[in-house]
Write a protein that holds these residues in place. Sequence first.
Motif, PDB file in Angstrom:
ATOM      1  N   GLU A  35      52.748 -90.405 -21.385  1.00 29.65           N
ATOM      2  CA  GLU A  35      53.758 -90.656 -22.411  1.00 29.65           C
ATOM      3  C   GLU A  35      54.687 -91.781 -21.949  1.00 29.65           C
ATOM      4  OE1 GLU A  35      53.872 -89.606 -25.472  1.00 29.65           O
ATOM      5  OE2 GLU A  35      51.964 -88.639 -24.959  1.00 29.65           O
TER       6      GLU A  35
ATOM      7  N   GLU B 168      42.087 -79.045 -20.324  1.00 28.91           N
ATOM      8  CA  GLU B 168      43.031 -77.951 -20.550  1.00 28.91           C
ATOM      9  C   GLU B 168      42.338 -76.796 -21.270  1.00 28.91           C
ATOM     10  OE1 GLU B 168      46.804 -79.161 -22.076  1.00 28.91           O
ATOM     11  OE2 GLU B 168      47.275 -77.142 -22.793  1.00 28.91           O
TER      12      GLU B 168
ATOM     13  N   SER C  14      49.672 -81.178 -17.284  1.00 27.50           N
ATOM     14  CA  SER C  14      50.908 -81.411 -18.023  1.00 27.50           C
ATOM     15  C   SER C  14      51.660 -82.618 -17.451  1.00 27.50           C
ATOM     16  CB  SER C  14      51.770 -80.162 -17.966  1.00 27.50           C
ATOM     17  OG  SER C  14      53.076 -80.460 -18.350  1.00 27.50           O
TER      18      SER C  14
ATOM     19  N   ILE D 158      41.871 -84.917 -20.886  1.00 29.15           N
ATOM     20  CA  ILE D 158      42.861 -83.920 -20.491  1.00 29.15           C
ATOM     21  C   ILE D 158      42.856 -82.757 -21.477  1.00 29.15           C
ATOM     22  CG2 ILE D 158      45.347 -83.513 -20.387  1.00 29.15           C
ATOM     23  CD1 ILE D 158      45.676 -85.900 -18.774  1.00 29.15           C
ATOM     24  N   ASP D 159      42.657 -83.094 -22.744  1.00 29.20           N
ATOM     25  CA  ASP D 159      42.575 -82.029 -23.744  1.00 29.20           C
ATOM     26  C   ASP D 159      41.436 -81.066 -23.412  1.00 29.20           C
ATOM     27  OD1 ASP D 159      44.693 -83.059 -25.070  1.00 29.20           O
ATOM     28  OD2 ASP D 159      43.531 -84.019 -26.664  1.00 29.20           O
TER      29      ASP D 159
ATOM     30  N   ARG E  93      50.037 -85.762 -18.527  1.00 29.14           N
ATOM     31  CA  ARG E  93      50.432 -86.055 -19.900  1.00 29.14           C
ATOM     32  C   ARG E  93      51.786 -86.750 -19.944  1.00 29.14           C
ATOM     33  NH1 ARG E  93      47.113 -83.210 -23.670  1.00 29.14           N
ATOM     34  NH2 ARG E  93      46.841 -81.200 -22.689  1.00 29.14           N
TER      35      ARG E  93
ATOM     36  N   GLU F  65      43.508 -89.078 -22.394  1.00 28.20           N
ATOM     37  CA  GLU F  65      44.139 -88.006 -23.176  1.00 28.20           C
ATOM     38  C   GLU F  65      43.095 -87.028 -23.690  1.00 28.20           C
ATOM     39  OE1 GLU F  65      46.506 -90.138 -26.020  1.00 28.20           O
ATOM     40  OE2 GLU F  65      48.382 -89.441 -25.100  1.00 28.20           O
TER      41      GLU F  65
END
Lengths: 151, 151
Positions: free
Chosen positions: A100, B117, A93, B113-114, A96, B110
């Motif tokens: 961003e 997770e 998290s 990371i998806d 992420r 990203e």
Amino acid sequence: MIQKRTFSIGELSSEFDVTTRSIRFYEDQGLLKPTRRGQTRIFSTKDKVRLKLILRGKRMGFSLAETRELFDLWDETPTGNEKQLLKMLTILSNKRAHMEQQKSDIAMAEMEIDTAEARCREALTELQKKKKQQAPANDEPENIAKKTDNN
Amino acid sequence: MIQKRTFSIGELSSEFDVTTRSIRFYEDQGLLKPTRRGQTRIFSTKDKVRLKLILRGKRMGFSLAETRELFDLWDETPTGNEKQLLKMLTILSNKRAHMEQQKSDIAMAEMEIDTAEARCREALTELQKKKKQQAPANDEPENIAKKTDNN
DNA sequence: CAAATACTTTACGTTAACGTAAACTTACTC
DNA sequence: GAGTAAGTTTACGTTAACGTAAAGTATTTG
């Protein structure tokens, strides 16, 4: 043979354009774990993937220590207890959020680069105008003198 | 009064969450040019803007030297000769390339990371199942326990 | 006016991430 | 079998970007 399974330090070095010194350093820091034949390092495809991740991490502003921590956590994930897994989720998290922030930074920088470029081009055409005024009434075509090397 | 025109080092320090040491260092490196009242530094809004740019640059992986070079070039742009301007355009183009690389890096990260997770959450629910097996034969509906927060 | 607060300069210390040099071992190849 | 190419270890050096401490100045405040 599906894929070449092992790599020398030189192969990785030239493929990723990174010095052997760096690769050895990454091993020293626990980011890569090559096996040995004699004293010569032998890198697996897993090492290769990790090297790629290390370099991308660097481009994204991660320290080697951060990347290493991620690798370690990732290795523990399949057998991890609940606490470990939750920690991993927290870190993900955070990554992420970091990304961003970066995307936002990039977006703003892009806009500013646009205006900077516009300003530059304007200043350039301004210079062109002045040149013309100083060398007036000439029937040779100007564009011969206007040649620019864009290096 | 349109805006507060000057700032102390402490104000900038707390506003941007950066130490006064760093701010003085940035001045030392020629990135900020505060005036003085006596020996006390007085920062303009221009300095403030530049400080913001410095910090963003850092987040984007630029060294102070790079940022400084950009500032200097930018200051010379309005009076710059053709060579200077073309150099600026080249640098801007390089920055763009750098940012494209970063965007690509971020996009890939990203995705990873998806999946990371997902793998984590899977491992978690796996743990939940085992817990249930140890505390068996229960007629409550399963989906209460299977609730996941998708954050 | 004394104490606290916010500055200042000077200068040495620290950390990350390698660079660089020296001296050595293997493995080929001419 | 001498050279050279690719690998190794050990270890000191380097750079960027500050941290940290010491000792002083300037202004405000109780």
